[in-house]
Design an enzyme around this catalytic site. Structure first.
Site, mmCIF file in Angstrom:
data_model
loop_
_atom_site.group_PDB
_atom_site.id
_atom_site.type_symbol
_atom_site.label_atom_id
_atom_site.label_comp_id
_atom_site.label_asym_id
_atom_site.label_seq_id
_atom_site.Cartn_x
_atom_site.Cartn_y
_atom_site.Cartn_z
ATOM 1 N N GLU A 34 0.855 -1.197 0.000
ATOM 2 C CA GLU A 34 0.000 0.000 0.000
ATOM 3 C C GLU A 34 0.885 1.238 0.000
ATOM 4 O OE1 GLU A 34 -3.117 -0.144 -1.155
ATOM 5 O OE2 GLU A 34 -3.676 -1.460 0.502
ATOM 6 N N GLY A 124 -12.695 1.788 -0.842
ATOM 7 C CA GLY A 124 -11.294 1.446 -1.078
ATOM 8 C C GLY A 124 -11.147 0.318 -2.092
ATOM 9 N N ASP A 172 -4.461 0.933 -9.230
ATOM 10 C CA ASP A 172 -5.895 0.660 -9.372
ATOM 11 C C ASP A 172 -6.275 0.482 -10.836
ATOM 12 O OD1 ASP A 172 -5.641 1.229 -6.739
ATOM 13 O OD2 ASP A 172 -6.821 3.081 -6.767
HETATM 14 C C1 GLA Z 1 -5.271 4.658 -3.863
HETATM 15 C C2 GLA Z 1 -4.513 5.079 -5.129
HETATM 16 C C3 GLA Z 1 -3.487 4.013 -5.532
HETATM 17 C C4 GLA Z 1 -2.602 3.617 -4.363
HETATM 18 C C5 GLA Z 1 -3.435 3.339 -3.110
HETATM 19 C C6 GLA Z 1 -2.582 3.123 -1.895
HETATM 20 O O1 GLA Z 1 -6.059 3.525 -4.113
HETATM 21 O O2 GLA Z 1 -5.409 5.271 -6.195
HETATM 22 O O3 GLA Z 1 -2.724 4.484 -6.619
HETATM 23 O O4 GLA Z 1 -1.636 4.587 -4.117
HETATM 24 O O5 GLA Z 1 -4.356 4.382 -2.825
HETATM 25 O O6 GLA Z 1 -1.808 2.006 -2.035
#
Ligand code: GLA
Length: 381
Positions: A34, A124, A172
């Site tokens: 993360e 999330g 993502d």
């Molecule tokens: C969000 C962002 C990702 C990543 C996560 C943390 O989901 O869009 O790019 O940085 O937070 O890991």
């Protein structure tokens, strides 16, 4: 037919009296890794069987329309001079992608899109990447733009940077576009190439618990973290924190605040945990994997400081239960889901006890989901 697909299709046909092109674009989970993606590091996401269905067709009108069924909100717009809308609503994801396509020199004409998703907002699981990818993928298909999947995910990411204002990494959009059924992807965010790992945890499985909270200021906190990481990389004379070791960081300890030192240390350690987690999965060593997942949360909570009381409470509940091998907050933080590695025969028990404890503590319901790992963005045939 899946109810999400049929509701989008029905609304489209009722409104436009024609059969649309249908796209499914998934959300994602992340096993571990993360806040490492924008540090050129490693992440371990997977696309899931929750996402967005979008229906498209070209339009002869001099305007385009987009209809967000979840919000029961429809807009008409011109393709020229698109600017971020002030309210910061869902249309910025759509406008942002169109603007990035145009910036690349590709040309699109007017179109209609209707979409609906089943990813809870703020959970999330990246409903935003699912939406961006559905739009870029649909328009690529509709107007024969000839974009590669990599080009498409960079446009989705840039849409988020420039129209939504979150300087997100690539995890993502990558996971949503390139997902493989039953697999998680060990993604190297420097090369933007991944290695698939078939996920079969035998008598254990992944389970998500949504806190159903999303604390405000999470976007600015996200951008702040990214800024700190870039600042420390500069001090170290490297491209990104992926290139740093703990002893490199130690050498500049006096030049950074203790808080920022901990943040950079977290990134270096999280990157290492992610690689160790892939090894643990190869070895079928779920105890080690679980401990790495707990370690990740500990760092996100105390070093990187992107957790919140609700997430910490759910992770503590997991620790109280011997049948849960690991748990951590997932995604950007400040709310959303925890991801838990749980013995299959204890799923119901854990789900009940954690839900009750959460209700007693916060006077609020949490939601439990089990997800399937799925293919990335594709045309629904
Ligand atoms: C969000 C962002 C990702 C990543 C996560 C943390 O989901 O869009 O790019 O940085 O937070 O890991």
């Amino acid at each position: 037919m899946n109810p999400l697909i049929s509701s989008v299709k029905t609304v489209f046909i009722n409104t436009f009296k024609t059969e649309p092109l249908l796209i499914f674009s998934p959300g994602r989970i992340n096993i571990i890794g993360e806040h490492t993606d924008y540090n050129d590091g490693f992440v371990f996401p997977a696309a899931i069987n929750k996402g967005i269905v979008a229906a498209f067709k070209k339009s002869d009108s001099d305007k385009s329309t987009a209809h967000a069924l979840n919000m029961d909100n429809s807009i008409e717009f011109s393709l020229e001079n698109l600017k971020p809308s002030q309210q910061g609503n869902w249309e910025n994801y759509v406008f942002g992608v169109i603007a990035e396509i145009q910036k690349s020199g590709k040309k699109i004409d007017n179109f209609n899109v209707v979409f609906k998703g089943d990813i809870p907002a703020g959970s999330g699981m990246s409903s935003s990447a699912a939406l961006e990818n559905s739009i870029v993928f649909g328009l690529n298909e509709l107007f024969n733009l000839g974009l590669s999947k990599h080009e498409m995910i960079y446009m989705s990411q840039k849409a988020e940077h420039n129209f939504v204002g979150v300087k997100c990494g690539i995890m993502d959009q990558y996971a949503s576009m390139f997902g493989i059924k039953n697999n998680a992807l060990l993604l190297d965010c420097r090369t933007v190439e991944s290695q698939p790992y078939e996920i079969d945890f035998k008598d254990h499985q992944l389970m998500l618990i949504n806190t159903n909270v999303k604390h405000s200021l999470s976007d600015s906190a996200y951008n702040d973290r990214r800024f700190v990481c870039e600042h420390i990389s500069k001090l170290l004379g490297i491209k990104a924190l992926r290139d740093a070791t703990e002893s490199d960081l130690e050498k500049i300890k006096d030049e950074v605040t203790p808080e920022n030192y901990q943040k950079a240390l977290f990134v270096i350690q999280e990157n290492d945990r992610t690689l160790k987690a892939s090894k643990a999965i190869e070895d079928g060593d779920l105890v080690t994997l679980g401990n790495l997942i707990y370690g990740s949360h500990n760092g996100l909570q105390h070093q990187y400081k992107v957790s919140c009381d609700e997430l910490d409470f759910l992770v503590d509940q997991a620790k109280l239960n011997n049948h849960v091998l690991g748990a951590r907050m997932m995604g950007g933080g400040f709310g959303g889901c925890t991801i838990n590695l749980v013995a299959k025969n204890a799923l119901e028990d854990f789900s009940k006890s954690a839900s009750k404890a959460y209700k007693d503590k916060f006077n609020k319901e949490c939601s439990v989901y089990s997800v399937e790992l799925s293919n990335g963005t594709h045309i629904i045939s």
